[in-house]
Scaffold this active site. Structure first.
Site, mmCIF file in Angstrom:
data_model
loop_
_atom_site.group_PDB
_atom_site.id
_atom_site.type_symbol
_atom_site.label_atom_id
_atom_site.label_comp_id
_atom_site.label_asym_id
_atom_site.label_seq_id
_atom_site.Cartn_x
_atom_site.Cartn_y
_atom_site.Cartn_z
ATOM 1 N N ALA A 74 0.839 -1.193 0.000
ATOM 2 C CA ALA A 74 0.000 0.000 0.000
ATOM 3 C C ALA A 74 0.875 1.244 0.000
ATOM 4 O O ALA A 74 1.992 1.258 0.534
ATOM 5 C CB ALA A 74 -0.915 0.006 1.222
ATOM 6 N N GLY A 120 0.564 -5.251 1.009
ATOM 7 C CA GLY A 120 -0.576 -5.338 0.114
ATOM 8 C C GLY A 120 -0.233 -5.924 -1.233
ATOM 9 O O GLY A 120 -1.097 -6.527 -1.891
ATOM 10 N N GLU A 123 -0.429 -9.552 -0.756
ATOM 11 C CA GLU A 123 -1.835 -9.938 -0.589
ATOM 12 C C GLU A 123 -2.533 -10.053 -1.942
ATOM 13 O O GLU A 123 -3.410 -10.911 -2.124
ATOM 14 C CB GLU A 123 -2.538 -8.925 0.316
ATOM 15 N N GLU A 144 3.487 -5.499 7.811
ATOM 16 C CA GLU A 144 2.551 -4.523 8.372
ATOM 17 C C GLU A 144 2.679 -4.337 9.873
ATOM 18 O O GLU A 144 2.638 -3.202 10.370
ATOM 19 C CB GLU A 144 1.107 -4.921 8.022
#
Length: 730
Positions: A74, A120, A123, A144
């Site tokens: 992210a 992310g 993911e 994270e």
């Protein structure tokens, strides 16, 4: 902003494969991240892919990246820009929409990890049916919780089903807590995170458009679009075989869509993996790091819930964490470590460093041996240790060889690399053998007179341009250099123990250090892959000055009558890597007493004397029980309290009072060292404390923590940072 390039490839015996390539909008060679616009772009590309697949025009979809990055996660700027829960929730849900769109594509999906796949980004790959990785990929993971977040785009939902709860929690919680440890491609394969590791591509210019790869050889690459990406031919061949069932692909459990059926064996494994980490995450939460506990809850909740329900749990955890000061402090520190490491404040501009072709190390003890090995391995030049007699020299070289063997046995260096290091590190008792060194690092006993004698002896044999460095942790570099004919070539290079693991070097500029010597010191630190902080020659520099001030306040409270039990729990809310008594034992009571006395002499009575510490040293007592190197878990010996209490007061401090006393002392000492221009700014204090003392990232280092607790304003009448720099905007 991340954009998505779509390319059709015709694969024999499979059909049309749509390759979605994630790339920076401007085509620059930088890691791709996903903010709101990037997620929207990817969602649009996936919607188009779904429509084509439903019409029967696609056989498979491949996601890949550009350069050295698949996806770096992210966009932290987007997270930092979220000012309230509504904005945070929108970003969380948009990420979930995208991973759901990948998972729900009606054709097989594959993520080819051409480079780093983090947070992310990983993911997104977890939402695919298959994952391949280039053999040279070195950064795969979910960092994270290291940053103060949770894997909130499906990581807590998908990963336990893919690799099992134990391996998943190691990746989600354990590895980030180990200084953000990441996996390389072989380790990711062993963990079950990727299905196969394949040779990497050799990119070359090519035109965009559709490509027929039916006739391509096994070693050839498919190049697209605009020559920016090379997809290994082996990826498409492996995908074809996987779809045809020709290669086995192991899966623990299918990705969840509806509620997960109960399975007693699976439940037992899942609950055991979660229970093993409860004490750890509770302790982290007590120290202000809430993210690991939220991540553990999210993984535990996903055991029996549907995908939508699990995603909702991830959303709530992410939203809660995004709107905290702790996260903003963590992101401040994370950014700081990156750009301060690349461009340390205080490094001379435009001044070339001295070329280092050989190195000398004065001393052959523990620290000297660690330095010799690091310098030989990093600079790849001969390193000669010198000590006073044959026995010390022999022991020093034997210790270096033992460490080389340990590194070889653990697979961290090859047989050839180990042999090369043994050849590079030598030992002598004759100071004349250091005559040809371009750099000599002093690492002898921490006494000023001893170090002055060593430098005087070295100046008599080394060349006129040789840089002389000291590894002192607290003594005056200027005083060491003052008696020399050429004091301008003396500089401080304070490495921290253990040298190989600790990422910080305090680079000390003495009163007469010239730019060439100082630039050389920075170059050496950089070659050793350390982060350098420029510090002036002041007592204790930064890290030891602040740590000893902290320990001095604890010892002073013990002398006033605070119990060991109260003192032991007082600093828990600071989230430090270990308590004060474990730290005192790790440093060594004798060393701690010596440095405390030195700083009291140099900086004044705010560094208290401690008769109890002197008794600990004199009687050979230990602050902790158990043998071996102290750790954060080492039990404190309550009986040690009997040695303290020399200045008992009527109402000694309890744990809360001692915590406040320590905070106020640190605020005062930080302001004093900034006023004395020991470093360029508060940012350097934070870099030094995070990397040199293990200060928690969620505290932002030291100064954001003092701001957040109100201590800065209470003591100084001002903050170290404006609101919004390392805290939520106001």
């Amino acid at each position: 902003m991340t954009v998505v390039h779509a390319t059709d490839l015709e694969v024999t015996d499979l059909g049309t494969v749509l390759v979605l390539t994630l790339a920076p909008e401007d085509g620059a060679d930088r890691p791709c991240t996903l903010g709101e616009r990037g997620l929207t772009n990817l969602r649009a590309a996936l919607t188009a892919a779904r429509d084509r697949a439903e019409e029967g025009h696609l056989a498979a979809v491949v996601l890949t990246g550009t350069g050295r990055t698949f996806l770096a996660g992210a966009d932290l700027r987007a997270i930092r820009a979220a000012r309230d829960e509504t904005e945070a929730r929108r970003l969380a849900r948009l990420g979930h929409e995208v991973v759901a769109a990948i998972a729900d594509l009606p054709v097989p999906t594959l993520a080819h990890l051409n480079g780093a796949a983090l947070g992310g980004g990983l993911e997104m790959a977890l939402a695919c049916d298959y994952r391949t990785a280039g053999h040279n990929v070195r950064a795969i993971g979910l960092p994270e919780t290291y940053l103060g977040l949770v894997p909130g785009w499906g990581g807590c939902t998908f990963l336990p089903r893919l690799v099992g709860p134990e391996a998943a929690l190691e990746i989600i919680i354990d590895n980030p807590s180990r200084n953000n440890r990441l996996l390389d491609a072989p380790a990711a394969l062993a963990a079950g995170l990727v299905d196969v590791v394949l040779p990497g591509p050799d990119a070359a210019p090519a035109d965009a458009g559709a490509h027929d790869v039916a006739g391509a050889g096994a070693g050839e690459d498919v190049l697209f679009p605009r020559g920016s990406v090379a997809l290994p031919r082996a990826v498409l061949e492996w995908l074809r075989q996987a779809v045809d069932g020709q290669v086995p692909v192991a899966r623990r459990v299918e990705r969840p869509t509806g509620p997960h059926p109960a399975d007693p064996a699976d439940d037992a494994e899942w609950l055991a993996a979660v229970d093993r980490r409860r004490d750890f995450v509770h302790a982290r939460a007590a120290g202000g790091a809430a993210a690991p506990e939220h991540a553990l809850r999210a993984v535990a909740a996903s055991r029996t819930r549907s995908r939508a329900e699990s995603f909702a749990v991830e959303d709530e955890a992410l939203v809660h964490l995004v709107v905290t000061d702790a996260l903003r402090a963590s992101l401040y520190a994370f950014d700081l470590l990156g750009h301060r490491a690349r461009r340390p404040a205080g490094r001379p501009e435009g001044v070339p460093a001295r070329e280092i072709r050989s190195v000398g190390v004065a001393g052959a003890g523990l620290m000297a041996g660690q330095l010799a090995l690091l310098l030989a391995r990093s600079l790849r030049v001969p390193v000669t240790m010198r000590d006073l007699d044959d026995e010390r020299a022999r022991r020093g070289l034997a210790a270096v060889h033992d460490e080389v063997e340990r590194q070889r046995a653990r697979g961290r260096i090859s047989d050839a690399g180990a042999a090369r290091l043994r050849e590079l590190v030598r030992v002598t008792t004759d100071v004349a053998d250091l005559a040809g060194a371009d750099l000599v690092v002093e690492a002898v006993f921490e006494e000023l007179a001893v170090k002055q004698r060593v430098f005087a002896e070295l100046e008599g044999v080394v060349g006129a341009d040789t840089v002389l460095a000291t590894n002192t942790s607290a003594l005056s570099v200027s005083a060491m250099a003052a008696p020399l004919i050429h004091p301008e070539r003396v500089v401080g290079l304070h490495f921290f123990n253990p040298v190989a693991q600790m990422p910080l070097v305090e680079v000390v500029r003495a009163a007469q250090t010239d730019d060439v010597a100082y630039s050389t010191a920075f170059a050496v630190a950089q070659a050793c892959r350390k982060t350098a902080v420029a510090v002036a020659d002041a007592p204790g520099f930064v890290v030891n000055r602040l740590l000893v001030r902290l320990l001095g306040e604890v010892l002073g409270a013990l002398e006033d009558g605070t119990t060991v039990a109260e003192a032991d729990r007082a600093l828990v809310p600071m989230g430090l890597p270990m308590g004060p008594f474990q730290l005192l034992q790790l440093v060594g009571p004798a060393v701690a007493e010596h440095v405390l006395r030195t700083l009291r002499h140099d900086l004044g009575e705010r560094y208290p004397d401690s008769p109890g510490l002197a008794r600990v040293v004199r009687e050979g007592r230990s602050f902790v029980t158990g043998a071996g190197r102290p750790t954060a878990a080492s039990p404190v010996d309550p009986a040690i309290g009997e040695l303290f209490g020399a200045r008992r007061v009527a109402r000694p401090l309890d744990a809360a009072g001692l915590l406040e006393r320590v905070r106020r002392a640190l605020a005062e000492e930080t302001a004093l060292l900034l006023d004395d221009s020991v470093v360029a700014g508060a940012e350097d204090v934070d870099v030094a404390m995070v990397l040199g003392a293990g200060w928690p990232l969620h505290n932002g280092g030291l100064t954001p923590y003092l701001d957040r607790t109100g201590t800065s304003e209470a003591v100084l009448g001002r903050r170290f940072h404006e609101p919004g720099v390392a805290s939520l905007p106001q």
